[in-house]
Design a protein around this motif. Structure first.
Motif, mmCIF file in Angstrom:
data_model
loop_
_atom_site.group_PDB
_atom_site.id
_atom_site.type_symbol
_atom_site.label_atom_id
_atom_site.label_comp_id
_atom_site.label_asym_id
_atom_site.label_seq_id
_atom_site.Cartn_x
_atom_site.Cartn_y
_atom_site.Cartn_z
ATOM 1 N N VAL A 135 0.524 8.013 -33.232
ATOM 2 C CA VAL A 135 0.991 8.565 -31.953
ATOM 3 C C VAL A 135 1.876 9.778 -32.233
ATOM 4 C CG1 VAL A 135 2.407 8.098 -29.920
ATOM 5 C CG2 VAL A 135 0.913 6.313 -30.842
ATOM 6 N N SER A 157 3.813 12.879 -30.149
ATOM 7 C CA SER A 157 4.158 13.464 -28.848
ATOM 8 C C SER A 157 4.365 14.977 -28.933
ATOM 9 C CB SER A 157 5.450 12.830 -28.323
ATOM 10 O OG SER A 157 6.518 13.136 -29.190
ATOM 11 N N SER A 170 15.464 -2.059 -28.181
ATOM 12 C CA SER A 170 16.551 -1.568 -27.326
ATOM 13 C C SER A 170 16.695 -0.047 -27.386
ATOM 14 C CB SER A 170 17.882 -2.226 -27.715
ATOM 15 O OG SER A 170 18.319 -1.707 -28.956
ATOM 16 N N CYS A 217 4.651 4.998 -34.010
ATOM 17 C CA CYS A 217 5.266 6.278 -33.635
ATOM 18 C C CYS A 217 6.571 6.561 -34.364
ATOM 19 C CB CYS A 217 5.491 6.351 -32.122
ATOM 20 S SG CYS A 217 6.783 5.252 -31.555
ATOM 21 N N GLY A 271 15.204 4.100 -27.285
ATOM 22 C CA GLY A 271 14.593 4.872 -26.206
ATOM 23 C C GLY A 271 13.120 4.565 -26.026
ATOM 24 N N VAL A 272 12.325 4.714 -27.083
ATOM 25 C CA VAL A 272 10.884 4.466 -26.969
ATOM 26 C C VAL A 272 10.649 2.996 -26.617
ATOM 27 C CG1 VAL A 272 8.661 4.490 -28.160
ATOM 28 C CG2 VAL A 272 10.334 6.280 -28.659
ATOM 29 N N SER A 311 14.494 -7.029 -31.613
ATOM 30 C CA SER A 311 15.698 -6.206 -31.597
ATOM 31 C C SER A 311 16.712 -6.704 -32.612
ATOM 32 C CB SER A 311 16.321 -6.254 -30.192
ATOM 33 O OG SER A 311 17.532 -5.531 -30.190
HETATM 34 N N1 LIG Z 1 5.718 10.104 -32.984
HETATM 35 C C1 LIG Z 1 6.402 10.749 -32.047
HETATM 36 O O1 LIG Z 1 5.933 11.689 -31.419
HETATM 37 C C2 LIG Z 1 7.794 10.263 -31.724
HETATM 38 C C3 LIG Z 1 8.387 10.566 -30.502
HETATM 39 C C4 LIG Z 1 9.639 9.991 -30.195
HETATM 40 C C5 LIG Z 1 10.274 9.190 -31.157
HETATM 41 N N2 LIG Z 1 9.667 9.008 -32.343
HETATM 42 C C6 LIG Z 1 10.291 8.160 -33.369
HETATM 43 O O2 LIG Z 1 10.342 6.830 -32.856
HETATM 44 C C7 LIG Z 1 11.488 6.186 -33.381
HETATM 45 C C8 LIG Z 1 12.312 5.625 -32.220
HETATM 46 O O3 LIG Z 1 12.803 6.716 -31.447
HETATM 47 P P1 LIG Z 1 13.866 6.431 -30.317
HETATM 48 O O4 LIG Z 1 14.081 7.710 -29.605
HETATM 49 O O5 LIG Z 1 13.466 5.213 -29.567
HETATM 50 O O6 LIG Z 1 15.146 6.090 -31.214
HETATM 51 P P2 LIG Z 1 16.402 5.178 -30.839
HETATM 52 O O7 LIG Z 1 16.703 5.296 -29.393
HETATM 53 O O8 LIG Z 1 17.439 5.487 -31.837
HETATM 54 O O9 LIG Z 1 15.871 3.689 -31.069
HETATM 55 C C9 LIG Z 1 15.528 3.194 -32.326
HETATM 56 C C10 LIG Z 1 15.742 1.679 -32.329
HETATM 57 O O10 LIG Z 1 15.201 1.143 -33.538
HETATM 58 C C11 LIG Z 1 15.979 0.033 -33.967
HETATM 59 N N3 LIG Z 1 16.483 0.335 -35.313
HETATM 60 C C12 LIG Z 1 17.403 1.231 -35.691
HETATM 61 N N4 LIG Z 1 17.590 1.243 -37.020
HETATM 62 C C13 LIG Z 1 16.754 0.325 -37.503
HETATM 63 C C14 LIG Z 1 16.461 -0.149 -38.803
HETATM 64 N N5 LIG Z 1 17.079 0.336 -39.884
HETATM 65 N N6 LIG Z 1 15.521 -1.095 -38.952
HETATM 66 C C15 LIG Z 1 14.891 -1.601 -37.873
HETATM 67 N N7 LIG Z 1 15.130 -1.190 -36.608
HETATM 68 C C16 LIG Z 1 16.041 -0.242 -36.421
HETATM 69 C C17 LIG Z 1 17.127 -0.107 -32.965
HETATM 70 O O11 LIG Z 1 16.683 -1.012 -31.939
HETATM 71 P P3 LIG Z 1 17.032 -2.580 -32.016
HETATM 72 O O12 LIG Z 1 18.475 -2.659 -32.372
HETATM 73 O O13 LIG Z 1 16.729 -3.087 -30.647
HETATM 74 O O14 LIG Z 1 16.179 -3.190 -33.091
HETATM 75 C C18 LIG Z 1 17.207 1.281 -32.363
HETATM 76 O O15 LIG Z 1 17.822 1.250 -31.104
HETATM 77 C C19 LIG Z 1 12.218 7.219 -34.217
HETATM 78 O O16 LIG Z 1 11.827 7.065 -35.564
HETATM 79 C C20 LIG Z 1 11.720 8.537 -33.674
HETATM 80 O O17 LIG Z 1 11.806 9.578 -34.602
HETATM 81 C C21 LIG Z 1 8.457 9.516 -32.644
#
Ligand SMILES: NC(=O)c1ccc[n+]([C@@H]2O[C@H](COP(=O)([O-])OP(=O)(O)OC[C@H]3O[C@@H](n4cnc5c(N)ncnc54)[C@H](OP(=O)(O)O)[C@@H]3O)[C@@H](O)[C@H]2O)c1
Length: 333
Positions: A271, A273, A160, A246, A162-163, A182
């Protein structure tokens, strides 16, 4: 008189990091070739970390977070861009130690800028933002590893967020059988609306079993969580499947054996970005503006202004955000 603009600026006061909408001067912005009037930014998990003083993201304060920005060039000393050009910036140092997109203006290096892809508006490109770009990179890496719809189901973890939500939308559009995992039971309907065929709970992706390999289930995984979730997906990915890693919302460390790699040929695909090379960056934005453009962009986004950032930052750090949060750089101040 010098022009001023509004920005959400984080200051270090004693040992606390406090964000507030401030009126700043254009000359307060860092050096750079191109001045951009920001139309939209968006909120990413990393912005939350920057706003609470995480030194792995930002070391210099006062600081304007916002790793994404889309807007119109107003001044340029670079031959690559001219006033009036519509542009998008994600990654590099924007919003990290360079003042970022939570502002009405930003000034940056021309080398970081991508011309607004044809087929996306300034608003749409920020609904996607870094999260959408990263989701598309994950899909790209999985396809390069041999993924295709007939190979079997694809799991998206942290679905749920962003990614996760953009990854579901892209994969569904490309005809994949998408499973979403989720922690938010109240978002299962949302996940199905944006393209998940099945939703499993977060607990289902964390096992107490000590067995190094579990039943093969996933032809590919977009893995945004890390920690125990990464351990589970490596043990359940099918023969020759790929895991695009990622994120780390569930922890940076994980334990594995080599067995998924040497017995099942599973590929762990990193991955990034942030420093993604410009040729690949342009290719991914081109895909996102055409055949990979999610059909459900409007469903993915909610909108806030600079005044809404305090609350939204707390929510993203607590894992409570659904989909993407678009930021319009306005304030009632
Ligand atoms: N490598 C890159 O270049 C890159 C780029 C962008 C983002 N990222 C990383 O990718 C991750 C996701 O980014 P995002 O922007 O999608 O963040 P986000 O919008 O906060 O989404 C993260 C999702 O992970 C789940 N979550 C949260 N806490 C958790 C936990 N303790 N254990 C398991 N699941 C949990 C939740 O979804 P549910 O409730 O649906 O489970 C939450 O909505 C982050 O770690 C971010 O730093 C990396």
């Amino acid at each position: 008189m010098e022009s001023t603009f509004l920005a959400y600026q984080v200051k270090k006061i004693d040992d606390k990091f406090v964000g507030k909408v401030e009126r700043l001067k254009i000359s307060d912005l860092p050096e750079g070739d191109v001045l951009i009037e920001v139309a939209y930014s968006s909120l990413n998990y990393k912005d939350g970390l920057s706003a609470i003083g995480n030194p792995g993201v930002t070391r210099k304060y006062p600081h304007i977070p916002g790793i994404d920005a889309a807007g119109v060039v107003t001044e340029s000393t670079s031959s690559k861009f001219k006033p009036g050009d519509e542009v998008v910036i994600t990654g590099y140092d924007l919003g990290m130690d360079t003042d970022g997109g939570f502002a009405q203006y930003c000034r940056i290096k021309a080398d970081w800028i991508v011309p607004l892809p044809k087929g996306l508006s300034l608003k749409e490109v920020m609904i996607l933002g870094t999260a959408g770009f990263t989701a598309a990179l994950c899909v790209n890496h999985l396809i390069h590893n041999g993924l295709s719809p007939e190979k079997g189901p694809v799991l998206v973890t942290g679905a749920s967020g962003g990614v996760g939500s953009v990854a579901i939308s892209i994969l569904a559009k490309l005809g994949y059988n998408v499973f979403a995992s989720s922690g938010k039971k109240d978002q299962y309907d949302f996940l199905k609306k944006i393209g998940a065929r099945e939703v499993i709970s977060r607990e289902d992706t964390q096992t107490d079993s000590n067995r190094p390999l579990l039943k093969e289930q996933w032809a590919g995984v977009v893995e945004t969580v890390g920690g125990k979730t990464m351990e589970y997906v490596l043990r359940t990915t099918k023969y020759m499947g790929g895991v695009a890693s990622c994120g780390l919302v569930g922890g940076a460390g994980f334990t594995t054996t080599v067995l998924p790699f040497i017995l099942r040929g599973v590929a762990l695909l990193g991955v990034d970005s942030v420093q993604c090379p410009m040729d690949l960056r342009l290719k991914i934005w081109d895909k996102l503006s055409s055949e990979w453009k999610p059909d459900t962009l409007d469903l993915l986004a909610s909108m806030i202004d600079l005044d809404g950032l305090d609350t939204a930052i707390k929510e993203i750090l607590a894992g409570k955000i659904k989909g993407r949060t678009l930021v319009e750089p306005k304030s009632s101040m």
